[in-house]
Design a protein around this motif. Structure first.
Motif, PDB file in Angstrom:
ATOM      1  N   ASP A  58       0.816  -1.213   0.000  1.00 12.49           N
ATOM      2  CA  ASP A  58       0.000   0.000   0.000  1.00 12.49           C
ATOM      3  C   ASP A  58       0.852   1.267   0.000  1.00 12.49           C
ATOM      4  OD1 ASP A  58      -2.380  -1.450   0.079  1.00 12.49           O
ATOM      5  OD2 ASP A  58      -2.283  -1.644   2.249  1.00 12.49           O
ATOM      6  N   ARG A  59       2.138   1.123   0.214  1.00 13.52           N
ATOM      7  CA  ARG A  59       3.012   2.288   0.328  1.00 13.52           C
ATOM      8  C   ARG A  59       3.137   3.041  -0.994  1.00 13.52           C
ATOM      9  NH1 ARG A  59       6.735   4.895   3.372  1.00 13.52           N
ATOM     10  NH2 ARG A  59       8.676   5.538   2.372  1.00 13.52           N
ATOM     11  N   THR A  60       3.093   2.325  -2.100  1.00 13.76           N
ATOM     12  CA  THR A  60       3.191   2.973  -3.402  1.00 13.76           C
ATOM     13  C   THR A  60       2.062   3.979  -3.587  1.00 13.76           C
ATOM     14  OG1 THR A  60       4.157   0.960  -4.333  1.00 13.76           O
ATOM     15  CG2 THR A  60       3.330   2.583  -5.884  1.00 13.76           C
ATOM     16  N   VAL A  61       0.857   3.585  -3.227  1.00 15.67           N
ATOM     17  CA  VAL A  61      -0.302   4.473  -3.339  1.00 15.67           C
ATOM     18  C   VAL A  61      -0.141   5.660  -2.389  1.00 15.67           C
ATOM     19  CG1 VAL A  61      -2.810   4.633  -3.054  1.00 15.67           C
ATOM     20  CG2 VAL A  61      -1.786   2.537  -3.977  1.00 15.67           C
ATOM     21  N   PHE A  62       0.316   5.374  -1.184  1.00  6.33           N
ATOM     22  CA  PHE A  62       0.511   6.412  -0.167  1.00  6.33           C
ATOM     23  C   PHE A  62       1.537   7.449  -0.621  1.00  6.33           C
ATOM     24  CE2 PHE A  62       3.067   7.325   3.842  1.00  6.33           C
ATOM     25  CZ  PHE A  62       2.262   8.371   4.253  1.00  6.33           C
ATOM     26  N   GLU A  68       2.201  13.854  -5.153  1.00 11.33           N
ATOM     27  CA  GLU A  68       1.339  14.686  -6.001  1.00 11.33           C
ATOM     28  C   GLU A  68       0.892  15.948  -5.267  1.00 11.33           C
ATOM     29  OE1 GLU A  68      -1.917  12.242  -7.189  1.00 11.33           O
ATOM     30  OE2 GLU A  68      -0.814  11.304  -8.849  1.00 11.33           O
ATOM     31  N   ASN A  69       0.430  15.759  -4.034  1.00 13.32           N
ATOM     32  CA  ASN A  69      -0.086  16.892  -3.271  1.00 13.32           C
ATOM     33  C   ASN A  69       1.022  17.824  -2.798  1.00 13.32           C
ATOM     34  OD1 ASN A  69      -3.192  16.708  -2.699  1.00 13.32           O
ATOM     35  ND2 ASN A  69      -2.437  14.604  -2.626  1.00 13.32           N
ATOM     36  N   LEU A  70       2.153  17.245  -2.372  1.00 16.33           N
ATOM     37  CA  LEU A  70       3.257  18.100  -1.924  1.00 16.33           C
ATOM     38  C   LEU A  70       3.815  18.917  -3.085  1.00 16.33           C
ATOM     39  CD1 LEU A  70       4.938  18.895   0.516  1.00 16.33           C
ATOM     40  CD2 LEU A  70       6.546  17.076  -0.061  1.00 16.33           C
ATOM     41  N   TYR A  71       3.855  18.336  -4.259  1.00 19.76           N
ATOM     42  CA  TYR A  71       4.309  19.072  -5.453  1.00 19.76           C
ATOM     43  C   TYR A  71       3.439  20.303  -5.672  1.00 19.76           C
ATOM     44  CZ  TYR A  71       5.224  20.123 -10.371  1.00 19.76           C
ATOM     45  OH  TYR A  71       5.531  20.758 -11.552  1.00 19.76           O
ATOM     46  N   LEU A 102      -0.654  16.022   5.280  1.00 22.52           N
ATOM     47  CA  LEU A 102      -1.025  15.195   4.133  1.00 22.52           C
ATOM     48  C   LEU A 102      -1.122  13.728   4.545  1.00 22.52           C
ATOM     49  CD1 LEU A 102       1.087  16.780   1.242  1.00 22.52           C
ATOM     50  CD2 LEU A 102      -1.414  16.690   1.407  1.00 22.52           C
ATOM     51  N   THR A 103      -0.209  13.301   5.416  1.00 23.02           N
ATOM     52  CA  THR A 103      -0.261  11.929   5.927  1.00 23.02           C
ATOM     53  C   THR A 103      -1.544  11.705   6.716  1.00 23.02           C
ATOM     54  OG1 THR A 103       2.158  11.788   6.043  1.00 23.02           O
ATOM     55  CG2 THR A 103       0.920  10.224   7.380  1.00 23.02           C
ATOM     56  N   GLU A 104      -1.866  12.658   7.575  1.00 26.27           N
ATOM     57  CA  GLU A 104      -3.100  12.558   8.353  1.00 26.27           C
ATOM     58  C   GLU A 104      -4.317  12.515   7.426  1.00 26.27           C
ATOM     59  OE1 GLU A 104      -5.704  15.317  11.393  1.00 26.27           O
ATOM     60  OE2 GLU A 104      -3.537  15.177  11.759  1.00 26.27           O
ATOM     61  N   SER A 105      -4.318  13.362   6.403  1.00 27.71           N
ATOM     62  CA  SER A 105      -5.425  13.391   5.456  1.00 27.71           C
ATOM     63  C   SER A 105      -5.596  12.033   4.779  1.00 27.71           C
ATOM     64  CB  SER A 105      -5.177  14.473   4.399  1.00 27.71           C
ATOM     65  OG  SER A 105      -6.182  14.449   3.400  1.00 27.71           O
ATOM     66  N   TYR A 106      -4.488  11.415   4.404  1.00 32.93           N
ATOM     67  CA  TYR A 106      -4.529  10.116   3.721  1.00 32.93           C
ATOM     68  C   TYR A 106      -5.191   9.066   4.602  1.00 32.93           C
ATOM     69  CZ  TYR A 106      -2.889   5.882   1.364  1.00 32.93           C
ATOM     70  OH  TYR A 106      -2.831   4.670   0.734  1.00 32.93           O
ATOM     71  N   TYR A 107      -4.765   8.982   5.868  1.00 35.91           N
ATOM     72  CA  TYR A 107      -5.309   7.948   6.753  1.00 35.91           C
ATOM     73  C   TYR A 107      -6.717   8.269   7.241  1.00 35.91           C
ATOM     74  CZ  TYR A 107      -0.903   5.599   6.435  1.00 35.91           C
ATOM     75  OH  TYR A 107       0.183   4.935   5.930  1.00 35.91           O
ATOM     76  N   ARG A 108      -7.064   9.544   7.290  1.00 33.02           N
ATOM     77  CA  ARG A 108      -8.450   9.893   7.612  1.00 33.02           C
ATOM     78  C   ARG A 108      -9.374   9.424   6.485  1.00 33.02           C
ATOM     79  NH1 ARG A 108      -9.714  12.988  11.898  1.00 33.02           N
ATOM     80  NH2 ARG A 108      -8.049  14.168  12.965  1.00 33.02           N
ATOM     81  N   GLU A 166       7.972  16.404  -9.643  1.00 29.13           N
ATOM     82  CA  GLU A 166       7.159  15.496  -8.834  1.00 29.13           C
ATOM     83  C   GLU A 166       7.824  14.125  -8.718  1.00 29.13           C
ATOM     84  OE1 GLU A 166       2.876  13.252  -9.118  1.00 29.13           O
ATOM     85  OE2 GLU A 166       2.956  15.340  -9.818  1.00 29.13           O
ATOM     86  N   GLU A 167       8.501  13.696  -9.776  1.00 26.14           N
ATOM     87  CA  GLU A 167       9.165  12.391  -9.763  1.00 26.14           C
ATOM     88  C   GLU A 167      10.264  12.334  -8.702  1.00 26.14           C
ATOM     89  OE1 GLU A 167       8.768  14.321 -12.395  1.00 26.14           O
ATOM     90  OE2 GLU A 167       7.319  13.203 -13.639  1.00 26.14           O
ATOM     91  N   ARG A 168      10.954  13.463  -8.499  1.00 27.77           N
ATOM     92  CA  ARG A 168      12.026  13.503  -7.496  1.00 27.77           C
ATOM     93  C   ARG A 168      11.435  13.465  -6.086  1.00 27.77           C
ATOM     94  NH1 ARG A 168      16.613  11.529  -5.902  1.00 27.77           N
ATOM     95  NH2 ARG A 168      17.945  12.991  -4.734  1.00 27.77           N
ATOM     96  N   ILE A 169      10.304  14.136  -5.883  1.00 28.82           N
ATOM     97  CA  ILE A 169       9.639  14.068  -4.577  1.00 28.82           C
ATOM     98  C   ILE A 169       9.274  12.621  -4.279  1.00 28.82           C
ATOM     99  CG2 ILE A 169       7.642  14.787  -3.208  1.00 28.82           C
ATOM    100  CD1 ILE A 169       7.479  17.306  -4.899  1.00 28.82           C
ATOM    101  N   TYR A 170       8.704  11.947  -5.255  1.00 24.93           N
ATOM    102  CA  TYR A 170       8.306  10.547  -5.083  1.00 24.93           C
ATOM    103  C   TYR A 170       9.518   9.687  -4.728  1.00 24.93           C
ATOM    104  CZ  TYR A 170       6.275   5.967  -6.029  1.00 24.93           C
ATOM    105  OH  TYR A 170       5.847   4.666  -5.905  1.00 24.93           O
ATOM    106  N   GLU A 171      10.618   9.906  -5.437  1.00 24.23           N
ATOM    107  CA  GLU A 171      11.835   9.121  -5.195  1.00 24.23           C
ATOM    108  C   GLU A 171      12.361   9.325  -3.777  1.00 24.23           C
ATOM    109  OE1 GLU A 171      16.342   8.565  -7.101  1.00 24.23           O
ATOM    110  OE2 GLU A 171      14.985  10.118  -7.866  1.00 24.23           O
TER     111      GLU A 171
END
Length: 223
Positions: A58-62, A68-71, A102-108, A166-171
């Motif tokens: 599930d981490r890939t989706v997270f 995406e949002n941080l970008y 953003l982490t809190e938003s995801y798990y909410r 965005e790709e660098r943020i993901y990495e």
């Protein structure tokens, strides 16, 4: 980590029940050895086991959600005209707060949010005891496994130079963005804002291994 240490960790975990000690001699040792062998998640060399961390499916989706949002957030922050305000929002604290919320938003949205410690990827055995006792606020810390300033600095600089990808943020988040719930005492023996010179910039768990702090996946997060 030797098998005795793994047995000790198992005894401290929520999976242990006293009935196991009524089985044949060394039953736990043998069961753990068999589980380790079958799991394929541990490497043994010279009698010492080293954990090989497999990706959370599930981490890939997270991480995709975060990147995406941080970008988008950082692109907006780069439009701030006031230099003082912009400096704060592109600081380790400012971007760190963005990541937290953003982490809190995801798990909410998943419906699994039960306070910040339910969002941590890992938890130490001692912290897990406190989590079950209700003594949370004064005894537990939400600790970034890799000090966040080490990778946020790059994101801030790229944002200011209008070179953010965005790709660098993901990495970066894929490699480094892990959180562990630890006790206050455990937090005090960890280097707080840096990694030592032996760090290879690949192993996010280096500080914990050097400090001898063990941990396991946070069950609360998957409840």
């Amino acid at each position: 980590m030797k098998i005795k240490k793994l047995v000790d960790l198992f005894r401290q975990s929520p999976f242990f029940i006293s009935k196991f000690d009524t089985y044949i001699e060394n039953a736990i040792n043998k069961a753990i050895w068999y589980a380790i062998k079958r799991s394929g998640n541990w490497m043994m060399e010279k009698g010492v086991y080293t954990k090989v961390y497999t990706p959370d499916p599930d981490r890939t989706v997270f991480i995709k959600f975060l990147s995406e949002n941080l970008y988008n957030v950082l692109k907006l922050k780069n439009e701030i005209k006031d230099d003082v305000l912009k400096s704060y929002h592109l600081s380790a604290k400012g971007i760190g707060d963005d990541l937290y919320y953003l982490t809190e938003s995801y798990y909410r949205k998943l419906g699994t949010y039960k306070g910040k410690h339910s969002m941590s990827d890992f938890i130490t055995p001692r912290a897990n005891e406190f989590l079950g006792s209700g003594q949370i606020s004064k005894n537990l810390m939400y600790e970034h496994v890799v000090p966040k300033n080490l990778y946020i600095r790059e994101l801030a600089q790229a944002t200011k130079m209008s070179e953010l990808k965005e790709e660098r943020i993901y990495e970066l988040l894929s490699i480094y963005y892990f959180v562990c719930t630890v006790t206050v005492e455990e937090d005090e023996i960890l280097l707080s804002i840096k990694m030592d010179e032996e760090w290879d910039r690949k192993n996010p768990f280096h500080r914990y291994e050097k400090a001898g702090i063990s941990f396991f996946r946070n069950i609360e997060r998957y409840a």
